[in-house]
Scaffold this motif. Structure first.
Motif, PDB file in Angstrom:
ATOM      1  N   ILE A   1      12.695  41.942  54.952  1.00 32.20           N
ATOM      2  CA  ILE A   1      12.054  41.920  53.647  1.00 32.20           C
ATOM      3  C   ILE A   1      12.992  41.346  52.584  1.00 32.20           C
ATOM      4  O   ILE A   1      12.572  40.602  51.692  1.00 32.20           O
ATOM      5  CB  ILE A   1      11.594  43.339  53.259  1.00 32.20           C
ATOM      6  CG1 ILE A   1      10.531  43.826  54.249  1.00 32.20           C
ATOM      7  CG2 ILE A   1      11.033  43.355  51.851  1.00 32.20           C
ATOM      8  CD1 ILE A   1       9.313  42.926  54.341  1.00 32.20           C
ATOM      9  N   ASP A   2      14.288  41.675  52.643  1.00 34.04           N
ATOM     10  CA  ASP A   2      15.216  41.116  51.664  1.00 34.04           C
ATOM     11  C   ASP A   2      15.229  39.593  51.720  1.00 34.04           C
ATOM     12  O   ASP A   2      15.246  38.916  50.686  1.00 34.04           O
ATOM     13  CB  ASP A   2      16.629  41.657  51.898  1.00 34.04           C
ATOM     14  CG  ASP A   2      16.869  42.982  51.185  1.00 34.04           C
ATOM     15  OD1 ASP A   2      15.913  43.467  50.538  1.00 34.04           O
ATOM     16  OD2 ASP A   2      17.968  43.526  51.287  1.00 34.04           O
ATOM     17  N   ALA A   3      15.233  39.050  52.937  1.00 35.09           N
ATOM     18  CA  ALA A   3      15.192  37.590  53.075  1.00 35.09           C
ATOM     19  C   ALA A   3      13.904  37.023  52.500  1.00 35.09           C
ATOM     20  O   ALA A   3      13.913  35.971  51.842  1.00 35.09           O
ATOM     21  CB  ALA A   3      15.338  37.201  54.543  1.00 35.09           C
ATOM     22  N   ALA A   4      12.792  37.724  52.726  1.00 31.67           N
ATOM     23  CA  ALA A   4      11.507  37.259  52.195  1.00 31.67           C
ATOM     24  C   ALA A   4      11.505  37.277  50.670  1.00 31.67           C
ATOM     25  O   ALA A   4      10.983  36.364  50.019  1.00 31.67           O
ATOM     26  CB  ALA A   4      10.374  38.132  52.734  1.00 31.67           C
ATOM     27  N   LYS A   5      12.094  38.311  50.065  1.00 27.22           N
ATOM     28  CA  LYS A   5      12.144  38.380  48.604  1.00 27.22           C
ATOM     29  C   LYS A   5      12.963  37.230  48.020  1.00 27.22           C
ATOM     30  O   LYS A   5      12.563  36.614  47.023  1.00 27.22           O
ATOM     31  CB  LYS A   5      12.746  39.718  48.171  1.00 27.22           C
ATOM     32  CG  LYS A   5      11.843  40.928  48.385  1.00 27.22           C
ATOM     33  CD  LYS A   5      12.527  42.189  47.908  1.00 27.22           C
ATOM     34  CE  LYS A   5      11.619  43.407  48.048  1.00 27.22           C
ATOM     35  NZ  LYS A   5      12.291  44.642  47.588  1.00 27.22           N
ATOM     36  N   VAL A   6      14.104  36.951  48.635  1.00 26.74           N
ATOM     37  CA  VAL A   6      14.942  35.854  48.133  1.00 26.74           C
ATOM     38  C   VAL A   6      14.225  34.519  48.320  1.00 26.74           C
ATOM     39  O   VAL A   6      14.268  33.646  47.445  1.00 26.74           O
ATOM     40  CB  VAL A   6      16.308  35.846  48.840  1.00 26.74           C
ATOM     41  CG1 VAL A   6      17.137  34.632  48.418  1.00 26.74           C
ATOM     42  CG2 VAL A   6      17.079  37.127  48.528  1.00 26.74           C
ATOM     43  N   THR A   7      13.548  34.348  49.452  1.00 29.29           N
ATOM     44  CA  THR A   7      12.798  33.118  49.697  1.00 29.29           C
ATOM     45  C   THR A   7      11.710  32.925  48.656  1.00 29.29           C
ATOM     46  O   THR A   7      11.543  31.825  48.096  1.00 29.29           O
ATOM     47  CB  THR A   7      12.179  33.145  51.103  1.00 29.29           C
ATOM     48  OG1 THR A   7      13.221  33.251  52.072  1.00 29.29           O
ATOM     49  CG2 THR A   7      11.370  31.888  51.372  1.00 29.29           C
ATOM     50  N   ALA A   8      10.944  33.985  48.369  1.00 33.11           N
ATOM     51  CA  ALA A   8       9.885  33.884  47.366  1.00 33.11           C
ATOM     52  C   ALA A   8      10.466  33.550  46.000  1.00 33.11           C
ATOM     53  O   ALA A   8       9.950  32.680  45.283  1.00 33.11           O
ATOM     54  CB  ALA A   8       9.102  35.198  47.303  1.00 33.11           C
ATOM     55  N   LEU A   9      11.560  34.223  45.617  1.00 32.35           N
ATOM     56  CA  LEU A   9      12.212  33.930  44.344  1.00 32.35           C
ATOM     57  C   LEU A   9      12.663  32.475  44.282  1.00 32.35           C
ATOM     58  O   LEU A   9      12.476  31.788  43.268  1.00 32.35           O
ATOM     59  CB  LEU A   9      13.413  34.859  44.146  1.00 32.35           C
ATOM     60  CG  LEU A   9      14.339  34.536  42.967  1.00 32.35           C
ATOM     61  CD1 LEU A   9      13.595  34.729  41.650  1.00 32.35           C
ATOM     62  CD2 LEU A   9      15.590  35.400  42.996  1.00 32.35           C
ATOM     63  N   ALA A  10      13.246  31.979  45.370  1.00 32.53           N
ATOM     64  CA  ALA A  10      13.738  30.600  45.391  1.00 32.53           C
ATOM     65  C   ALA A  10      12.595  29.612  45.209  1.00 32.53           C
ATOM     66  O   ALA A  10      12.697  28.661  44.415  1.00 32.53           O
ATOM     67  CB  ALA A  10      14.480  30.325  46.694  1.00 32.53           C
ATOM     68  N   ARG A  11      11.498  29.832  45.912  1.00 34.74           N
ATOM     69  CA  ARG A  11      10.385  28.875  45.835  1.00 34.74           C
ATOM     70  C   ARG A  11       9.786  28.808  44.445  1.00 34.74           C
ATOM     71  O   ARG A  11       9.602  27.730  43.874  1.00 34.74           O
ATOM     72  CB  ARG A  11       9.299  29.231  46.852  1.00 34.74           C
ATOM     73  CG  ARG A  11       9.571  28.740  48.268  1.00 34.74           C
ATOM     74  CD  ARG A  11       8.293  28.697  49.073  1.00 34.74           C
ATOM     75  NE  ARG A  11       7.384  27.691  48.574  1.00 34.74           N
ATOM     76  CZ  ARG A  11       6.053  27.758  48.693  1.00 34.74           C
ATOM     77  NH1 ARG A  11       5.495  28.782  49.288  1.00 34.74           N
ATOM     78  NH2 ARG A  11       5.290  26.802  48.224  1.00 34.74           N
ATOM     79  N   TYR A  12       9.477  29.980  43.842  1.00 37.20           N
ATOM     80  CA  TYR A  12       8.807  29.888  42.548  1.00 37.20           C
ATOM     81  C   TYR A  12       9.769  29.480  41.439  1.00 37.20           C
ATOM     82  O   TYR A  12       9.371  28.831  40.478  1.00 37.20           O
ATOM     83  CB  TYR A  12       8.007  31.152  42.214  1.00 37.20           C
ATOM     84  CG  TYR A  12       8.763  32.413  41.850  1.00 37.20           C
ATOM     85  CD1 TYR A  12       9.553  32.512  40.719  1.00 37.20           C
ATOM     86  CD2 TYR A  12       8.598  33.566  42.616  1.00 37.20           C
ATOM     87  CE1 TYR A  12      10.195  33.681  40.370  1.00 37.20           C
ATOM     88  CE2 TYR A  12       9.235  34.751  42.284  1.00 37.20           C
ATOM     89  CZ  TYR A  12      10.028  34.806  41.143  1.00 37.20           C
ATOM     90  OH  TYR A  12      10.653  35.972  40.812  1.00 37.20           O
TER      91      TYR A  12
END
Length: 436
Positions: A253-264
């Motif tokens: 989940i931490d990786a997913a949160k950072v990925t989402a933050l990076a994309r938007y």
């Protein structure tokens, strides 16, 4: 439906406001009557910075009120809601479409709503926020006290930020589902992973583009967790486009949160900053400011536009500790595209001087490859040699004449053959090719 709700509906509120499935989705979101959160407040602040508006809101609407989950620019002591009848949010619920009112005092859709006077609204721009199953939960909007236009880049940025709010809600929903059903963890991880990637790449004038994300378990290796490989391609301003390839450290989940933050963050900042190095710097600032995780990431980012001196494209490339892009020329030679840059970590101070840019051009027959290290680190289960940078370059050189999709298929087949069908890490690939 109660008699009061029926009266509301007859009084002009859309029936969609009282749709039982929508109200169930609002309740299931768990957002009503909760405290402000940094994730949503940061998105609202970013909307204010991009548009210059003094107020920004993320609202959740049930059948009687519009609850302000985030209300930037408002007095913190003020009640965080208003009547659903008073707020333009009910129009978003009813139509499922954006509402842009450059002159709120004369716009027939909203000029008579009590909120226009109560909040001194001169201009209003809002987009629906939706649940994972497509119900409109509320809206993401900015408010200006004066009448004003919203330029296309601002509208595009607001649309992106509203989607980011919806993605955050979907991520939370998926996490709750995962906790409720461990048996569905593998399917859930794949669903989460897919939500962090564009469903399809846009048609890019003059460029043949393909991208693929290949999970470790695609070739039989065990894996049921979200990983941090991601890519994106989108139009920014005029005839300029931006592409990014990134790799977040670790899984879950931490990786997913950072990925989402990076994309938007990249999508929003790229509309404001033409420099890829500046966009990476702003992403680094977002990581350090929001502190959602200690995970670091590497990224390669490029901007490009049609060349002015002949067919093809010209652009600028920047890297944050990412493997260098490869350019296969029309004659089959392969060049590395390097740009010095430090990886992005919330534990390191953000400094624009940490990122540099390199210019590039692609002419007919040329192709540019962005990739994560899953392909170069492919190796057999008995710890044989890595596929490696040199072998990747050699295989890319042999793809002359193939289109973008066929090129990526060939690269992965060769890497998989080298590893004996064994894949211990996920891989993301993107190719930009100029047709001969």
């Amino acid at each position: 439906m109660t008699s009061k709700e029926t009266a509301y509906a007859k009084g002009g509120l859309p029936q969609a406001v009282f749709d039982p499935a929508r109200l169930a989705a609002v309740a299931a979101s768990g957002l009503l009557d909760t405290a402000p959160e940094g994730t949503f407040d940061d998105l609202a602040r970013l909307a204010m910075a991009i548009t210059g508006a003094p107020k920004a809101f993320f609202t959740v609407a049930d059948g009687r009120r519009s609850f302000w989950k985030s209300a930037m620019g408002m007095d913190p002591g003020r009640a965080r809601e208003n009547d659903i009848r008073d707020s333009p949010c009910h129009i978003l619920v009813g139509t499922g479409q954006p509402l842009i009112a450059e002159d709120a005092l004369t716009d027939a859709r909203i000029k008579d709503l009590p909120a226009i006077g109560a909040l001194s609204i001169g201009a209003w721009a809002g987009f629906p926020v939706v649940s994972p199953d497509g119900h409109v939960l509320g809206g993401f909007c900015v408010v200006d006290h004066k009448t004003r236009p919203f330029i296309p880049t601002q509208i595009d940025a607001l649309r992106t930020l509203a989607r980011s709010v919806s993605s955050e809600i979907a991520l939370r929903h998926a996490l709750r589902e995962a906790r409720a059903s461990a048996d569905a963890s593998a399917a859930l991880a794949r669903t989460l992973q897919d939500s962090l990637l564009p469903p399809r790449l846009p048609d890019t004038p003059g460029v043949d583009v393909a991208a693929v994300h290949l999970p470790a378990d695609a070739t039989g290796a065990a894996g049921a967790d979200v990983v941090g490989d991601f890519y994106d391609l989108f139009h920014t301003q005029g005839d300029t486009w931006t592409a990014i390839m990134g790799d977040v450290c670790g899984k879950g989940i931490d990786a997913a949160k950072v990925t989402a933050l990076a994309r938007y963050t990249v999508r929003a900042e790229a509309t404001q900053h033409p420099s890829p190095a500046a966009v990476l710097h702003r992403l680094h600032q977002a990581l350090t400011d929001q502190k959602i995780s200690d995970r670091f990431l590497t990224a390669a980012l490029l901007t490009f536009h049609p060349a002015t001196d002949g067919p093809g494209i010209s652009g600028m490339y920047a890297s944050a500790g990412h493997p260098p892009a490869l350019i296969r020329r029309a004659d089959g030679t392969v060049d590395e595209l390097n740009a010095a840059g430090m990886l992005l970590s919330p534990l390191l101070p953000a400094n624009l001087d940490h990122h540099h840019e390199t210019a590039f051009q692609l002419r007919p027959g040329d192709a540019l490859l962005l990739y994560t290290d899953g392909i170069t680190e492919a190796r057999s289960a008995d710890k044989g040699p890595l596929f490696g940078d040199d072998r990747l370059a050699d295989v890319l050189a042999s793809t002359h004449g193939l289109d973008a999709t066929a090129t990526l298929d060939h690269l992965w087949r060769e890497a998989s053959r080298h590893a004996g069908g064994h894949a211990v890490d996920d891989t993301a690939l993107m190719l930009l090719r100029i047709a001969p």
